[in-house]
Design a protein around this motif. Structure first.
Motif, PDB file in Angstrom:
ATOM      1  N   ILE A 188       5.486  31.818 -13.034  1.00 39.49           N
ATOM      2  CA  ILE A 188       5.010  32.830 -13.972  1.00 39.49           C
ATOM      3  C   ILE A 188       5.590  32.518 -15.346  1.00 39.49           C
ATOM      4  N   LEU A 243       3.008  41.693 -17.060  1.00 44.52           N
ATOM      5  CA  LEU A 243       2.046  40.872 -16.349  1.00 44.52           C
ATOM      6  C   LEU A 243       1.248  41.767 -15.412  1.00 44.52           C
ATOM      7  N   ASN A 278      -0.710  25.431 -19.675  1.00 46.57           N
ATOM      8  CA  ASN A 278      -0.115  26.757 -19.480  1.00 46.57           C
ATOM      9  C   ASN A 278      -1.079  27.810 -20.018  1.00 46.57           C
ATOM     10  N   ALA A 279      -1.100  28.997 -19.411  1.00 42.07           N
ATOM     11  CA  ALA A 279      -1.938  30.061 -19.954  1.00 42.07           C
ATOM     12  C   ALA A 279      -1.525  30.351 -21.389  1.00 42.07           C
ATOM     13  N   GLU A 328       2.178  30.592 -16.353  1.00 46.45           N
ATOM     14  CA  GLU A 328       1.531  31.633 -17.141  1.00 46.45           C
ATOM     15  C   GLU A 328       2.157  31.687 -18.536  1.00 46.45           C
ATOM     16  N   GLU A 329       3.460  31.537 -18.606  1.00 43.38           N
ATOM     17  CA  GLU A 329       4.173  31.407 -19.875  1.00 43.38           C
ATOM     18  C   GLU A 329       5.044  30.156 -19.769  1.00 43.38           C
TER      19      GLU A 329
END
Length: 306
Positions: A156, A11, A204-205, A177-178
């Motif tokens: 994250i 990241l 979510n990303a 993010e994940e």
């Protein structure tokens, strides 16, 4: 030792200044830690978590990490929040795992919302909990654990999964993010016998990941994230539902080795809500209300006779 995640999960960081009083060097120590000890006791004892045998129920929001050192524990969030201190801002390189060009560093100050104390701890159930603002929401690295009816958001990594025979159902997994990240010891050693259905993946990303691979293991079977009839809700699914049965007509493709064959068209899981009253307050109301109705009825009858 925990399963070492050998697929790199890198990241990159932002160039904004550190959070006041919460630099990376001190992040681990600034988040309180709550332990469920082998004898079942809670340390510290004054956190708003009520114990009844193996059941641990939140009675208020908690800002801490929880480490479970006991088998067969059930953590019931009762709709409350377990919150960390991560607010989306990082100022240094942060790595989960050990890729081919990296050295594993146990001093990296990453926070896990709920973690198991060692590899001999199994059968943890987490339910009805809002789990947010951690580097990793929860880490399932042993077997026979369950996460259900929770909201895992604004982390994250929402759920880091490397153990076999785990169940993740009816969860609202959002704004991470994940969303879910699969950790493995080596290529082809992905977690087995995973039940992952009826979850809502929202904003979510990356909803689901485990390997940003240039080459895939062609001998590995395709992982299907459904139960043969229904799968999960994916907000970015753009398929159709011509017959109106609530299931997409085409699979949701994560990558060449992962797909949901029966994606759901409507949101199937939402965040749990805390009870507006404590169980004692609800009991008092439930007991008093019928008495009040009877008293009012008797008074009315007496007035009518007059």
């Amino acid at each position: 030792m925990k399963k070492t995640i050998t697929i790199a999960f890198l990241l990159l960081v932002l160039s904004t200044p550190p959070i006041a009083g919460l630099g990376l060097a001190s992040l681990e120590s600034t988040v309180p830690r709550v332990c469920i000890l082998p004898d079942g006791s809670i340390d510290p004892a004054d956190v708003p978590i009520q114990r009844d045998g193996d059941l641990y129920t939140f009675t208020d929001n908690v800002c801490a990490q929880i480490v479970v050192d006991k088998d067969n524990v059930v953590i019931d969030g009762a709709g409350y929040v377990l919150q960390g201190t991560y607010n989306g801002t990082r100022t240094d390189l942060w790595v989960v795992g050990q890729g081919p060009d990296q050295e594993y560093d146990d001093t990296v100050p990453w926070t896990i919302g709920i973690d198991l104390a060692n590899e001999n701890r199994h059968c943890l159930t987490i339910k009805n909990l809002n789990l947010k603002d951690f580097y990793i929401g929860t880490y399932l690295w042993t077997s026979n654990n369950t996460i259900t009816c929770c909201a895992v958001s604004d982390n994250i990594v929402g759920i880091l999964l490397s153990g076999d025979s785990n169940t993740i159902t009816h969860n609202y997994i959002a704004r991470n993010e994940e969303g879910i990240f699969f950790g493995v010891n080596q290529p082809g050693d992905e977690p087995l016998n995973i039940v992952l259905t009826h979850n809502s993946f929202v904003d979510n990303a990356v909803h689901f990941s485990g390997c940003f691979c240039e080459d895939y293991n062609t001998t590995e079977s395709v992982h299907t994230w459904d139960n043969g009839e229904e799968g999960n809700y994916w907000r970015d699914y753009n398929g159709n539902d011509v017959d109106g049965d609530g299931i997409g007509d085409t699979p949701y493709i994560i990558d060449v080795q992962n797909k949901d064959r029966y994606p759901l068209m409507d949101l199937v899981a939402t965040p749990p809500n805390a009870f507006s009253k404590s169980p004692i307050e609800l009991l008092v109301v439930a007991t008093a209300l019928p008495i009040m109705i009877v008293v009012a009825f008797i008074a009315y009858r007496k007035r009518k006779k007059r």
